[in-house]
Design a protein around this motif. Structure first.
Motif, PDB file in Angstrom:
ATOM      1  N   GLU A  78       0.826  -1.213   0.000  1.00  0.00           N
ATOM      2  CA  GLU A  78       0.000   0.000   0.000  1.00  0.00           C
ATOM      3  C   GLU A  78       0.856   1.256   0.000  1.00  0.00           C
ATOM      4  N   ARG A  79       1.867   1.269   0.842  1.00  0.00           N
ATOM      5  CA  ARG A  79       2.748   2.453   0.901  1.00  0.00           C
ATOM      6  C   ARG A  79       3.474   2.659  -0.424  1.00  0.00           C
ATOM      7  N   GLU A  80       3.989   1.586  -0.993  1.00  0.00           N
ATOM      8  CA  GLU A  80       4.797   1.731  -2.203  1.00  0.00           C
ATOM      9  C   GLU A  80       3.945   2.022  -3.436  1.00  0.00           C
ATOM     10  N   LEU A  81       2.741   1.467  -3.509  1.00  0.00           N
ATOM     11  CA  LEU A  81       1.838   1.808  -4.601  1.00  0.00           C
ATOM     12  C   LEU A  81       1.482   3.294  -4.561  1.00  0.00           C
ATOM     13  N   ALA A  82       1.176   3.790  -3.355  1.00  0.00           N
ATOM     14  CA  ALA A  82       0.830   5.197  -3.208  1.00  0.00           C
ATOM     15  C   ALA A  82       2.012   6.079  -3.599  1.00  0.00           C
ATOM     16  N   ALA A  83       3.191   5.735  -3.119  1.00  0.00           N
ATOM     17  CA  ALA A  83       4.372   6.546  -3.432  1.00  0.00           C
ATOM     18  C   ALA A  83       4.668   6.532  -4.932  1.00  0.00           C
ATOM     19  N   PHE A  84       4.533   5.386  -5.563  1.00  0.00           N
ATOM     20  CA  PHE A  84       4.846   5.268  -6.993  1.00  0.00           C
ATOM     21  C   PHE A  84       3.884   6.090  -7.840  1.00  0.00           C
ATOM     22  N   THR A  85       2.614   6.073  -7.489  1.00  0.00           N
ATOM     23  CA  THR A  85       1.606   6.765  -8.306  1.00  0.00           C
ATOM     24  C   THR A  85       1.398   8.218  -7.890  1.00  0.00           C
ATOM     25  N   GLY A  86       2.002   8.630  -6.781  1.00  0.00           N
ATOM     26  CA  GLY A  86       1.856  10.012  -6.334  1.00  0.00           C
ATOM     27  C   GLY A  86       0.665  10.262  -5.447  1.00  0.00           C
ATOM     28  N   ALA A  87       0.036   9.202  -4.940  1.00  0.00           N
ATOM     29  CA  ALA A  87      -1.108   9.344  -4.045  1.00  0.00           C
ATOM     30  C   ALA A  87      -0.623   9.457  -2.598  1.00  0.00           C
ATOM     31  N   GLU A  88      -1.516   9.944  -1.745  1.00  0.00           N
ATOM     32  CA  GLU A  88      -1.156  10.098  -0.330  1.00  0.00           C
ATOM     33  C   GLU A  88      -1.184   8.765   0.400  1.00  0.00           C
ATOM     34  N   ALA A 211      -1.383  13.360 -16.503  1.00  0.00           N
ATOM     35  CA  ALA A 211      -2.210  14.560 -16.609  1.00  0.00           C
ATOM     36  C   ALA A 211      -1.887  15.584 -15.529  1.00  0.00           C
ATOM     37  N   GLY A 212      -0.931  15.268 -14.661  1.00  0.00           N
ATOM     38  CA  GLY A 212      -0.576  16.190 -13.585  1.00  0.00           C
ATOM     39  C   GLY A 212      -1.583  16.211 -12.456  1.00  0.00           C
ATOM     40  N   LEU A 213      -2.375  15.151 -12.305  1.00  0.00           N
ATOM     41  CA  LEU A 213      -3.428  15.126 -11.296  1.00  0.00           C
ATOM     42  C   LEU A 213      -3.130  14.180 -10.142  1.00  0.00           C
ATOM     43  N   ALA A 214      -1.985  13.526 -10.162  1.00  0.00           N
ATOM     44  CA  ALA A 214      -1.639  12.611  -9.075  1.00  0.00           C
ATOM     45  C   ALA A 214      -1.548  13.382  -7.767  1.00  0.00           C
ATOM     46  N   GLY A 215      -2.215  12.879  -6.751  1.00  0.00           N
ATOM     47  CA  GLY A 215      -2.169  13.503  -5.436  1.00  0.00           C
ATOM     48  C   GLY A 215      -3.165  14.618  -5.222  1.00  0.00           C
ATOM     49  N   LEU A 237      -6.358   4.256  -4.267  1.00  0.00           N
ATOM     50  CA  LEU A 237      -5.289   5.207  -3.970  1.00  0.00           C
ATOM     51  C   LEU A 237      -5.885   6.602  -3.918  1.00  0.00           C
ATOM     52  N   GLY A 238      -5.495   7.375  -2.902  1.00  0.00           N
ATOM     53  CA  GLY A 238      -6.044   8.719  -2.797  1.00  0.00           C
ATOM     54  C   GLY A 238      -5.684   9.387  -1.492  1.00  0.00           C
ATOM     55  N   PRO A 239      -6.415  10.444  -1.118  1.00  0.00           N
ATOM     56  CA  PRO A 239      -6.143  11.152   0.131  1.00  0.00           C
ATOM     57  C   PRO A 239      -6.295  10.228   1.340  1.00  0.00           C
ATOM     58  N   GLN A 240      -5.514  10.497   2.370  1.00  0.00           N
ATOM     59  CA  GLN A 240      -5.536   9.659   3.567  1.00  0.00           C
ATOM     60  C   GLN A 240      -6.930   9.596   4.187  1.00  0.00           C
ATOM     61  N   ARG A 241      -7.661  10.709   4.173  1.00  0.00           N
ATOM     62  CA  ARG A 241      -8.979  10.697   4.806  1.00  0.00           C
ATOM     63  C   ARG A 241      -9.963   9.823   4.025  1.00  0.00           C
ATOM     64  N   VAL A 242      -9.759   9.693   2.722  1.00  0.00           N
ATOM     65  CA  VAL A 242     -10.584   8.776   1.935  1.00  0.00           C
ATOM     66  C   VAL A 242     -10.278   7.332   2.321  1.00  0.00           C
ATOM     67  N   ILE A 243      -9.006   7.002   2.433  1.00  0.00           N
ATOM     68  CA  ILE A 243      -8.616   5.639   2.807  1.00  0.00           C
ATOM     69  C   ILE A 243      -9.139   5.297   4.195  1.00  0.00           C
ATOM     70  N   ALA A 244      -9.053   6.239   5.136  1.00  0.00           N
ATOM     71  CA  ALA A 244      -9.576   6.007   6.486  1.00  0.00           C
ATOM     72  C   ALA A 244     -11.083   5.746   6.446  1.00  0.00           C
ATOM     73  N   HIS A 245     -11.785   6.491   5.597  1.00  0.00           N
ATOM     74  CA  HIS A 245     -13.234   6.295   5.459  1.00  0.00           C
ATOM     75  C   HIS A 245     -13.537   4.914   4.883  1.00  0.00           C
ATOM     76  N   LEU A 246     -12.730   4.449   3.928  1.00  0.00           N
ATOM     77  CA  LEU A 246     -12.949   3.128   3.349  1.00  0.00           C
ATOM     78  C   LEU A 246     -12.745   2.019   4.378  1.00  0.00           C
ATOM     79  N   VAL A 247     -11.770   2.183   5.236  1.00  0.00           N
ATOM     80  CA  VAL A 247     -11.545   1.191   6.297  1.00  0.00           C
ATOM     81  C   VAL A 247     -12.784   1.077   7.184  1.00  0.00           C
ATOM     82  N   ASP A 248     -13.461   2.179   7.395  1.00  0.00           N
ATOM     83  CA  ASP A 248     -14.685   2.181   8.197  1.00  0.00           C
ATOM     84  C   ASP A 248     -15.919   1.727   7.429  1.00  0.00           C
ATOM     85  N   SER A 249     -15.932   1.949   6.099  1.00  0.00           N
ATOM     86  CA  SER A 249     -17.199   1.890   5.371  1.00  0.00           C
ATOM     87  C   SER A 249     -17.250   0.974   4.155  1.00  0.00           C
TER      88      SER A 249
END
Length: 373
Positions: A78-88, A211-215, A237-249
């Motif tokens: 998860e950490r390395e996928l996010a780092a590679f694609t530019g997501a949080e 497209a310059g939209l990563a992150g 992959l996305g903002p940390q608050r989105v990932i936290a919401h997915l863990v809950d929901s």
């Protein structure tokens, strides 16, 4: 159950009957039907990554991600996928299908609007159906249609859902234009990068990165681990608050058994190969251009070469004839594609050599002449 027999016969007459055909581990057919874009599913480094995780963690993850199904290899991936694609941040699911169902349903729900591209993959269509949100289907890559749907909404929340690279045609979504509309209208852009990761963008980081939209804080993406990374599974992959919401929901994360550690280990090893060998995505696109030239169609901006033949009966016969001549190709028929657009779908790989491409040209020249294409 008699209706099943009648239904099967109708499908057979229409050329829409499907069969499971187990393949042998080593066979003479050249495979242009699978989605192993980087040629990594059998790469020793990737297999060794799977075996190491298997020996360390066992055959299964033993439970859902929230119980025992999260291992250190999942967290590292998860950490390395996010780092590679530019997501949080990132969150691994058991499949790309599950990732799409999880993120779309968790970010929408009753009282939300989803604007979905008319050519979206079945996983996104099913996610929309399960979301309980109001769904507006926009014309394919029709930014004005998306804008109009968002402008007329009464719902507080809205998602725009698209693929970055469309799986049937191999064309690209206008991500910059879609994002501009989303930002102007207060919507979130959800992008399925299943066919973009490993092929498009800088070093195969995906079309969002290109497209310059990563992150971006209003963009969420999904990826599959079963195509360019040669393994199995998916991730959001996305903002940390989105990932936290997915863990809950996200129900497909909460209630599903976690991805097998061996699959996570294989995907992580493949990601390292992609990172260390940035020329592989270019090799995929070069092979796709050569295959397209052999088929007499325009070179695609992705790994997918689509040869539309019209009739499903003709497409099935052409695919069968290709196999007889030593070439396995995909055959897409309704409902995977619209009526009248049944086709051969060929996928490029980074490991195709000149001799392979010569073989592809010889087979396609013969088969397309035989079917009158």
């Amino acid at each position: 159950m008699a209706w099943l027999d009648r239904n099967a016969e109708r499908r057979r007459e229409a050329g829409l009957r499907r069969e499971l055909r187990p393949r042998a581990p080593h066979e003479p057919l050249l495979d242009l039907a699978g989605n192993d874009y980087l040629g990594l599913s059998g790469d020793k480094r990737v297999v060794d990554g799977a075996v190491a995780a298997l020996r360390t963690w066992g055959a299964g993850s033993t439970g859902s991600r929230l119980v025992t199904g999260t291992t250190e290899v999942h967290a590292t991936l998860e950490r390395e996928l996010a780092a590679f694609t530019g997501a949080e941040a990132g969150l691994v699911f058991s499949s790309g299908y599950a990732a799409n169902l999880g993120v779309v349903t968790a970010l929408s729900g009753a009282g939300a609007l989803i604007v979905s591209d008319g050519a979206n993959h079945a996983s996104l269509v099913d996610a929309c159906r399960l979301s309980r949100a109001r769904v507006a289907v926009a014309g394919h890559n029709d930014v004005a249609s998306v804008d109009a749907a968002l402008a007329g909404r009464t719902e507080e929340r809205a998602l725009v859902v698209t693929e970055s690279v469309y799986s049937a045609d191999g064309d690209l979504a206008p991500l910059r234009e879609l994002h501009a509309v989303c930002r102007a209208r207060g919507a979130v852009l959800v992008v399925d990068e299943a066919h973009g990761l490993g092929v498009c963008g800088p070093g195969g980081r995906g079309l969002l990165a290109g497209a310059g939209l990563a992150g971006a804080d209003d963009v969420v993406s999904t990826v599959t681990l079963s195509k360019a990374l040669g393994s199995q599974g998916g991730a959001v992959l996305g903002p940390q608050r989105v990932i936290a919401h997915l863990v809950d929901s996200a129900r497909t994360m909460i209630f599903d058994t976690g991805l097998a550690p061996s699959c996570a280990g294989a995907a992580l090893a493949a990601l390292h190969v992609l990172r260390d060998e940035p020329g592989r995505p270019g090799a995929v696109l070069a092979a796709a251009a050569a295959i397209a030239d052999a088929a007499g169609v325009a070179a695609p901006p992705s790994a997918v070469v689509s040869v539309v033949l019209g009739s499903p009966v003709v497409a099935v016969a052409a695919a069968r004839r290709c196999a007889e001549l030593g070439l396995r190709v995909g055959c897409f028929r309704p409902p995977s594609v619209p009526e009248g657009t049944s086709r051969l779908r060929l996928t490029a790989r980074a490991d195709l050599c000149a001799a392979d491409l010569d073989r592809v040209r010889a087979v396609l020249t013969t088969v397309l002449a035989e079917v009158g294409a």
